[in-house]
Design an enzyme around this catalytic site. Structure first.
Site, PDB file in Angstrom:
ATOM      1  N   HIS A   1      -3.647  -5.187   0.729  1.00 12.82           N
ATOM      2  CA  HIS A   1      -3.057  -5.635   1.997  1.00 12.82           C
ATOM      3  C   HIS A   1      -3.062  -7.164   2.063  1.00 12.82           C
ATOM      4  O   HIS A   1      -4.078  -7.777   2.403  1.00 12.82           O
ATOM      5  CB  HIS A   1      -3.832  -5.053   3.178  1.00 12.82           C
TER       6      HIS A   1
ATOM      7  N   GLU B   1      -1.631  -8.955   4.253  1.00 16.78           N
ATOM      8  CA  GLU B   1      -1.519  -9.423   5.639  1.00 16.78           C
ATOM      9  C   GLU B   1      -2.858  -9.676   6.304  1.00 16.78           C
ATOM     10  O   GLU B   1      -2.926 -10.363   7.330  1.00 16.78           O
ATOM     11  CB  GLU B   1      -0.701  -8.424   6.474  1.00 16.78           C
TER      12      GLU B   1
ATOM     13  N   CYS C   1       0.840  -1.196   0.000  1.00 13.32           N
ATOM     14  CA  CYS C   1       0.000   0.000   0.000  1.00 13.32           C
ATOM     15  C   CYS C   1       0.882   1.257   0.000  1.00 13.32           C
ATOM     16  O   CYS C   1       1.544   1.550  -0.984  1.00 13.32           O
ATOM     17  CB  CYS C   1      -0.973  -0.041   1.170  1.00 13.32           C
TER      18      CYS C   1
ATOM     19  N   SER D   1       4.033 -14.419  37.931  1.00 12.15           N
ATOM     20  CA  SER D   1       2.629 -14.121  38.219  1.00 12.15           C
ATOM     21  C   SER D   1       1.779 -15.378  38.217  1.00 12.15           C
ATOM     22  O   SER D   1       0.669 -15.383  38.732  1.00 12.15           O
ATOM     23  CB  SER D   1       2.079 -13.145  37.175  1.00 12.15           C
ATOM     24  N   GLY D   2       2.296 -16.455  37.619  1.00 15.40           N
ATOM     25  CA  GLY D   2       1.515 -17.672  37.479  1.00 15.40           C
ATOM     26  C   GLY D   2       0.842 -17.783  36.137  1.00 15.40           C
ATOM     27  O   GLY D   2       0.280 -18.820  35.795  1.00 15.40           O
ATOM     28  N   GLY D   3       0.905 -16.705  35.343  1.00 22.34           N
ATOM     29  CA  GLY D   3       0.386 -16.750  33.991  1.00 22.34           C
ATOM     30  C   GLY D   3       1.353 -17.463  33.062  1.00 22.34           C
ATOM     31  O   GLY D   3       2.480 -17.797  33.441  1.00 22.34           O
ATOM     32  N   VAL D   4       0.925 -17.683  31.831  1.00 20.11           N
ATOM     33  CA  VAL D   4       1.751 -18.410  30.868  1.00 20.11           C
ATOM     34  C   VAL D   4       3.052 -17.660  30.587  1.00 20.11           C
ATOM     35  O   VAL D   4       4.134 -18.251  30.563  1.00 20.11           O
ATOM     36  CB  VAL D   4       0.968 -18.647  29.559  1.00 20.11           C
ATOM     37  N   ASP D   5       2.964 -16.345  30.389  1.00 19.04           N
ATOM     38  CA  ASP D   5       4.138 -15.571  29.983  1.00 19.04           C
ATOM     39  C   ASP D   5       5.246 -15.630  31.032  1.00 19.04           C
ATOM     40  O   ASP D   5       6.388 -15.976  30.729  1.00 19.04           O
ATOM     41  CB  ASP D   5       3.760 -14.111  29.721  1.00 19.04           C
ATOM     42  N   SER D   6       4.916 -15.273  32.270  1.00 17.02           N
ATOM     43  CA  SER D   6       5.949 -15.245  33.303  1.00 17.02           C
ATOM     44  C   SER D   6       6.450 -16.652  33.622  1.00 17.02           C
ATOM     45  O   SER D   6       7.622 -16.839  33.966  1.00 17.02           O
ATOM     46  CB  SER D   6       5.435 -14.559  34.566  1.00 17.02           C
ATOM     47  N   SER D   7       5.573 -17.651  33.485  1.00 11.72           N
ATOM     48  CA  SER D   7       5.984 -19.030  33.767  1.00 11.72           C
ATOM     49  C   SER D   7       6.988 -19.527  32.738  1.00 11.72           C
ATOM     50  O   SER D   7       7.988 -20.166  33.082  1.00 11.72           O
ATOM     51  CB  SER D   7       4.757 -19.944  33.798  1.00 11.72           C
TER      52      SER D   7
END
Length: 520
Positions: A176, A178, A86, A230-236
């Site tokens: 586009h 994408e 574009c 934190s116990g979330g996926v990311d921090s784990s």
């Protein structure tokens, strides 16, 4: 974003398009590493990353305006393939000697493209003489081509819809590729990175794991490390990567800020101590956080306050451990993207993420962010690579600021308890209906609004609870989940009957964009 140049990188230069992140997703799906950089820092990024190819994004700007963004001349001097999308096509043409004009027939939405010539860009997808659906969004258009370019695709309102200089491997598309509304767009981008640039599909989570572990070891050396768990996926996932890299140099710290979901802190402690054998310290800082948030209603200030308090607590805990040099966080690529202003002005920043823009500038520990280059779905794949169970990897995202940003206005313990109970009931109903894995993220929001209701023979004046559920792939765009009305009715009835303080439930049907997934 990266401090290390990967051997096969695609550089995406962002001119301010709302869908630039989708370009990165499509390239990553082709198992090729890429990075998005704002046009202002593209020169530096080009030198640092040494990319094999470059993609120029769309933009709300017009190339006919004085001072409109331009691609660095260095990319055209480097002899590497370039794809302009574009606005990217238009600025490439303008910079190489072609012409772009405003005021012609505009194209927004679905259009049909006629393939005029065969090309490596179309290989295995489109053939000469065929017609295909694409998605257009432009007011300007190319009116004459630079030397060496030919037309290989046209549409009714874009005679230069696809152009190519096959010798120099420069390509431009007015549509586009994408977005999902261009059905073959992902394949076109795969052709560009695989066939034209010549990058092999070597970007895998197994390879990333090895690179991330080595990068952590190199950054940390013999220093002490604490991880913000934190116990979330990311921090784990970040914690497991760090533990694999530095072993006993790592101590995980879980701060119970009083903003977690029902019973979450205890569940996290039990899981990590029993199953992963990671050293874990639980810190109850709920009084400190809630006290600081009670009188704060501005969402940006809430996020920054939470970020500041997190760092204060971690620094205090580090001192108790005898000092720590590094802090591991589960910052993701969308966090970084949304916290960067791509036009140099604050109006473009969507929100500060508590673990990026919300952090205080002065820190006494260095940040280690091993997931900083990954999208959410890539983190889940990495979690699987690291051995986390599917039931854990599939958990819905939960924001670092926790329930504070699901409780607009000032935060009190009473409001948090009401919200916690409503949220637990809502998620329980979703699981019982077998819908949990079909939804990207679901949660309750306690609105700072009270309404009149009737319970039994008495009048009530209590809070409104909003329910939110969205479908998404990476969190960059999302659609609201289309529940059956009976489900919503059952969930609302349970919440009103079982949670004191709520007498009305509503459902949020806003997509992203225009809204964000979280309310604050």
């Amino acid at each position: 974003m990266s401090t290390t140049a990967y051997p096969d990188t695609i550089l995406i230069i962002d001119f301010g398009s709302q869908v630039t992140q989708l370009i990165a997703r499509r390239v990553r799906e082709a198992n090729v590493y890429c990075e998005i950089v704002p046009f202002q820092s593209a020169d530096e990024a080009f030198k640092r990353l040494q990319p094999k190819g470059v993609i120029l994004s769309g933009s709300p700007h017009s190339t006919t305006d004085i001072g409109s963004p331009r691609a660095p001349q260095a990319i055209f001097d480097a002899g590497i393939p370039v794809l302009g999308i574009c606005y990217g096509e238009q600025t490439m043409c303008a910079q190489l000697g072609g012409n772009v004009e405003s005021g012609h027939d505009r194209e927004f939405g679905r259009a049909f493209l006629d393939v005029q010539e065969d090309s490596p860009l179309f290989a295995g997808i489109w053939a000469k003489g065929t017609r295909h659906q694409v998605w257009m969004s432009h007011g300007d258009r190319v009116t004459s081509l630079p030397d060496g370019f030919t037309i290989i695709g046209t549409s009714p309102n874009a005679p230069y819809a696809v152009i190519a200089d096959e010798k120099r491997k420069y390509y431009g598309v007015q549509f586009h590729p994408e977005v999902v509304h261009t059905p073959d767009g992902a394949k076109l981008l795969q052709n560009f990175v695989h066939r034209i640039v010549g990058v092999k599909p070597g970007w895998t989570m197994g390879a990333y794991r090895e690179q991330a572990v080595e990068a952590i070891r190199k950054q940390v050396g013999s220093g002490k490390v604490i991880c913000a768990l934190s116990g979330g996926v990311d921090s784990s996932v970040a914690a497991l990567l760090a533990h694999e890299a530095v072993g006993d140099q790592l101590t995980c710290i879980l701060v119970d800020h009083g903003l977690m979901r029902k019973d979450e802190a205890q569940q996290v402690v039990e899981m990590f101590r029993e199953h992963y054998n990671l050293p874990l310290i639980l810190v109850d800082a709920s009084d400190r956080f809630i006290g600081a948030l009670e009188s704060e209603s501005d969402p940006e200030k809430k996020r920054k306050t939470i970020g500041r308090l997190f760092i204060e607590v971690f620094e205090e805990e580090a001192r108790k451990l005898g000092g720590a040099d590094f802090l591991v966080q589960g910052t993701l690529y969308p966090d970084v993207i949304e916290s960067v202003s791509f036009t140099g002005g604050p109006s473009v920043t969507i929100k500060s993420h508590h673990n990026v823009g919300g952090l205080p500038e002065r820190m006494k520990m260095q940040l280690v962010e091993p997931l900083r280059e990954l999208f959410k779905d890539e983190v889940r794949l990495l979690g699987k690579e690291l051995g986390l169970p599917d039931s854990f990897i599939g958990r819905h995202p939960f924001p670092g600021p926790g329930l504070a940003i699901r409780c607009p206005g000032g935060v009190t313990r009473e409001k948090l308890e009401i919200l916690r109970e409503a949220d637990a009931i809502y998620l329980d109903e979703i699981r019982k209906a077998g819908l949990y894995d079909a939804i990207w993220q679901a949660f309750a929001v306690l609105l700072p609004v009270q309404t009149v209701g009737v319970m039994g023979d008495g009048r009530t004046y209590e809070f409104v609870c909003a329910l939110r559920a969205v479908t998404s792939v990476d969190g960059m765009t999302a659609d609201f989940y289309h529940y059956d009305m009976n489900f919503l009715g059952n969930a609302a009835t349970r919440i009103i009957n079982e949670v004191r303080g709520i007498n009305r439930v509503v459902y949020d049907v806003t997509s992203k964009p225009p809204g964000t997934i979280e309310w604050e």
